[in-house]
Scaffold this motif. Structure first.
Motif, PDB file in Angstrom:
ATOM      1  N   UNK A 339       0.849  -1.198   0.000  1.00 30.90           N
ATOM      2  CA  UNK A 339       0.000   0.000   0.000  1.00 30.90           C
ATOM      3  C   UNK A 339       0.885   1.249   0.000  1.00 30.90           C
ATOM      4  N   UNK A 340       0.998   1.947  -1.119  1.00 28.42           N
ATOM      5  CA  UNK A 340       1.861   3.135  -1.177  1.00 28.42           C
ATOM      6  C   UNK A 340       1.428   4.252  -0.230  1.00 28.42           C
ATOM      7  N   UNK A 341       0.143   4.291   0.145  1.00 30.91           N
ATOM      8  CA  UNK A 341      -0.347   5.390   0.988  1.00 30.91           C
ATOM      9  C   UNK A 341      -0.248   5.088   2.485  1.00 30.91           C
ATOM     10  N   UNK A 342       0.196   3.900   2.841  1.00 30.34           N
ATOM     11  CA  UNK A 342       0.317   3.545   4.251  1.00 30.34           C
ATOM     12  C   UNK A 342       1.641   4.072   4.800  1.00 30.34           C
ATOM     13  N   UNK A 343       1.553   4.864   5.863  1.00 33.21           N
ATOM     14  CA  UNK A 343       2.763   5.387   6.491  1.00 33.21           C
ATOM     15  C   UNK A 343       3.367   4.331   7.407  1.00 33.21           C
ATOM     16  N   UNK A 344       4.572   4.595   7.858  1.00 27.15           N
ATOM     17  CA  UNK A 344       5.232   3.670   8.783  1.00 27.15           C
ATOM     18  C   UNK A 344       4.440   3.554  10.083  1.00 27.15           C
ATOM     19  N   UNK A 345       3.942   4.712  10.570  1.00 29.62           N
ATOM     20  CA  UNK A 345       3.143   4.716  11.791  1.00 29.62           C
ATOM     21  C   UNK A 345       1.890   3.860  11.625  1.00 29.62           C
ATOM     22  N   UNK A 346       1.209   4.011  10.495  1.00 33.40           N
ATOM     23  CA  UNK A 346      -0.010   3.252  10.254  1.00 33.40           C
ATOM     24  C   UNK A 346       0.272   1.765  10.123  1.00 33.40           C
ATOM     25  N   UNK A 347       1.375   1.411   9.463  1.00 38.04           N
ATOM     26  CA  UNK A 347       1.718   0.003   9.301  1.00 38.04           C
ATOM     27  C   UNK A 347       1.945  -0.657  10.654  1.00 38.04           C
ATOM     28  N   UNK A 348       2.651   0.022  11.544  1.00 42.63           N
ATOM     29  CA  UNK A 348       2.900  -0.538  12.874  1.00 42.63           C
ATOM     30  C   UNK A 348       1.585  -0.667  13.630  1.00 42.63           C
ATOM     31  N   UNK A 349       0.706   0.304  13.472  1.00 35.74           N
ATOM     32  CA  UNK A 349      -0.597   0.240  14.149  1.00 35.74           C
ATOM     33  C   UNK A 349      -1.418  -0.947  13.657  1.00 35.74           C
ATOM     34  N   UNK A 350      -1.455  -1.168  12.342  1.00 33.52           N
ATOM     35  CA  UNK A 350      -2.203  -2.310  11.815  1.00 33.52           C
ATOM     36  C   UNK A 350      -1.649  -3.629  12.368  1.00 33.52           C
ATOM     37  N   UNK A 351      -0.339  -3.727  12.435  1.00 40.91           N
ATOM     38  CA  UNK A 351       0.275  -4.953  12.957  1.00 40.91           C
ATOM     39  C   UNK A 351      -0.042  -5.139  14.434  1.00 40.91           C
TER      40      UNK A 351
END
Length: 658
Positions: A339-351
């Motif tokens: 997902x190109x629009x997913x930030x690093x912060x958001x990726x960690x949150x999803x995980x």
């Protein structure tokens, strides 16, 4: 003009996409000011409830002990803490038949309120020292007590982050704790836990109460905060570093599960190396623990050690943490490649919300409106993950993922992994031929070879010492519980620096270069099974904690306990940044007193909460080569490790340590 100013109506990124910079001083100032304003209002409401006209002695008692900290609403906490404080001598009661008139009562309330209300412009966000707390007005002391409770209750919680939670909760302590749990996707907070009881003592101590134990026992009872029941779910505001620490802890827990489910003889002889070098938790399976096993066995099968290792009874805990951090980097890289629009912060949150399940995290990102990259395939994601995680041979790994067929992992009757059968299956896969690296490994200098030998010798000596302590602790445990004897499965966590006065520049390496500061104790995690059960494949080993003395001349026997329920906190292990799981209810050094001294700004080493937070961050961000990694140095493949050894040896030679 040097630059153009943004027009007030200009388009900006959505709020959810912008990083939350709550650690800026202006944000801290606003949070403290708003909190003090809310707390002042709570004290005004408490004065309306308290019968100060009939009992004027309630006012000095409120000024002395009327904290708004407790597990009810803030106003009720003030009332209960005031009424339960009996240290001050009572004055003679008012003569019956001479009631206070309305004007006198109003005047007394205004006078009392003027002595209670704090100036909201007092926004010093650094924690005051113990002596200054005594001179503070009660709202300021309450604020410090609320912050002290939260940071003593939750690891990785900076003071300024605690302020934000308290502001969102309107100074309601229980509500703030529940908000932390929501953002962290955990249920670790318990009113009956030892950690919570320690946090309660930290809160009154921080405000300078002469009798913190007495005031703690009078805290108001628990009522469910009404606003939490109707709270609209919002993305967490916590910073990336805090979330990363929490996710790394979850991943580290997966590694402990995998170690417990690997047969002891194969783990100690072979797979400890593959686990630490390439046992990441991304891969073709939805279960991240299964990916760890697959990656571990595959690497050991395809890239066997150059020389056969003797049985290893201790996993290097710092390297295990580094492996967990690399796993997280790989998972985040896969999500962001998808997902190109997913930030690093958001990726960690999803995980975090998906409990480190990559497929579920991908589904969450899609549900929140992120579009998958055009022409994305799993090969792109796996290559991004292996690159970010510093896999020793990413091309071979990606080729294996894309060309092999993955059925369920072979398990034994008790749920442990049949790694022997899995290795046989992998060796027969035609697609698993190793990729030949074109990068030449530098030749080790004489000093680097000597350093490598010293590192291995230091590790072996430490392993032998800790094993002797653990076996003695298990023997004592059997005598104490009158239960079966236990066999050690593997040592999986170690902090040898409990209660110390200095820091060694090297954990392993040349002994002459170490600063000789003797630490008193070690904290150890290990897995053990009832004797004879490890060969029958019927019992999964139990995780234990032990505290042992580092002095061979002291004959006291170390104690150990199985880990059950919520883990406890340890000041010393958090300060060292070591992932050791502690028992919640047992007694060990670093459990209570150090947190209380830190809350009062009176710790002997001058350590404050931010030091503990920084220590945790430094470990989770250190994924480079370390001394511990060199134990598994491969002369054929480990280019980075060879460069590290040569550079480190030169540095030691310049310091005349060799």
């Amino acid at each position: 003009m040097a630059g153009k100013r943004r027009r007030s109506g200009a388009a900006r990124d959505p709020l959810a996409e912008r990083p939350y910079r709550y650690d800026h001083e202006d944000r801290i100032v606003r949070n403290r000011s708003a909190l003090l304003d809310a707390i002042n209002g709570h004290y005004a409401a408490a004065l309306d409830r308290l019968p100060v006209e009939e009992m004027p002695t309630l006012i000095p008692r409120l000024l002395k002990a009327g904290l708004c900290a407790g597990f009810s609403d803030p106003v009720s906490n003030i009332v209960v803490n005031t009424l339960s404080y009996k240290r001050l001598p009572e004055r003679k009661p008012m003569v019956l038949g001479r009631p206070v008139d309305g004007k006198t009562a109003a005047r007394r309330r205004r006078s009392a309120l003027s002595r209670i209300v704090a100036d909201t412009s007092d926004v010093t966000w650094h924690s005051p020292n113990h002596s200054r707390l005594r001179d503070m007005r009660m709202p300021l002391r309450s604020l410090e007590a609320l912050v002290a409770f939260l940071v003593a209750c939750f690891p990785y919680l900076p003071t300024w982050e605690a302020l934000q939670y308290l502001r969102l909760a309107n100074a309601d302590l229980l509500a703030a704790a529940r908000l932390v749990e929501e953002d962290r996707n955990t249920k670790a907070f318990s009113l009956a836990s030892r950690t919570t009881k320690t946090a309660l003592r930290c809160a009154p101590s921080r405000r300078g109460n002469p009798s913190p134990e007495r005031s703690s026992t009078g805290l108001a009872g628990v009522t469910a905060p009404q606003f939490l029941q109707n709270k609209v779910k919002q993305p967490p505001f916590v910073r990336t570093k805090s979330l990363k620490n929490i996710v790394v802890d979850k991943i580290y827990g997966l590694y402990l599960q995998v170690l417990a489910k690997m047969p002891r003889e194969f783990l100690q002889r072979r797979y400890h190396r593959g686990l630490l070098k390439a046992g990441h938790c991304y891969g073709p399976f939805m279960n991240p623990a299964h990916n760890i096993v697959l990656n571990t066995v595959w690497y050991d099968t395809m890239f066997p050690a150059e020389e056969e290792y003797s049985e290893v009874a201790m996993i290097c805990s710092r390297t295990l943490v580094s492996t967990a951090c690399r796993s997280l980097l790989g998972l985040v890289a896969y999500l962001r490649a998808c997902f190109p629009t997913v930030s690093r912060q958001q990726a960690i949150r999803y995980l975090l919300l998906a409990e480190v399940n990559l497929q579920r995290a991908i589904e969450m990102a899609g549900q929140e409106g992120h579009a998958m990259k055009d022409k994305f395939d799993r090969g792109i994601g796996f290559k991004a993950a292996a690159t970010a995680a510093h896999h020793p041979d990413r091309d071979a790994l990606v080729n294996f993922y894309l060309s092999a067929f993955f059925g369920p992992l072979p398990l034994k009757a008790c749920g442990s992994f049949d790694v022997q059968l899995l290795s046989l299956m992998l060796s027969q896969e035609p697609s698993t031929s190793p990729h030949c690296s074109f990068e030449t490994v530098p030749v080790l200098t004489e000093g680097a070879s000597r350093l490598l030998w010293n590192i291995k010798q230091d590790f072996e000596a430490e392993q032998n010492f800790i094993c002797s302590k653990v076996n003695a602790a298990l023997k004592k445990y059997t005598q104490r519980t009158k239960g079966p004897e236990y066999d050690l499965h593997v040592i999986c966590g170690l902090n040898p620096y409990v209660i110390k006065s200095g820091v060694s520049p090297l954990h392993y390496g040349d002994s002459s270069c170490k600063i000789r500061y003797k630490s008193k104790y070690s904290h150890v995690n290990f897995l053990a099974s009832p004797r004879g059960s490890h060969s029958s494949d019927t019992v999964i080993p139990t995780l234990f904690f032990a505290e042992c003395c580092n002095d061979n001349d002291i004959t006291d026997e170390p104690l150990c306990w199985p880990i059950m329920g919520h883990p406890g906190r340890c000041f010393h292990c958090e300060y060292e940044g070591v992932k050791v799981v502690h028992p919640e209810s047992q007694k060990y050094h670093g459990r209570d007193i150090d947190f209380e001294e830190m809350a009062c700004k009176s710790h002997s080493n001058g350590i404050v909460n931010e030091d503990l937070v920084s220590s945790g961050e430094s470990v989770t961000y250190s994924v480079g080569i370390s001394q511990e990694d060199c134990i598994y140095f491969d002369f054929r493949r480990d280019v980075k490790c060879a460069n590290f050894l040569n550079a480190h040896a030169r540095m030691l030679e310049q310091r005349h340590c060799f």
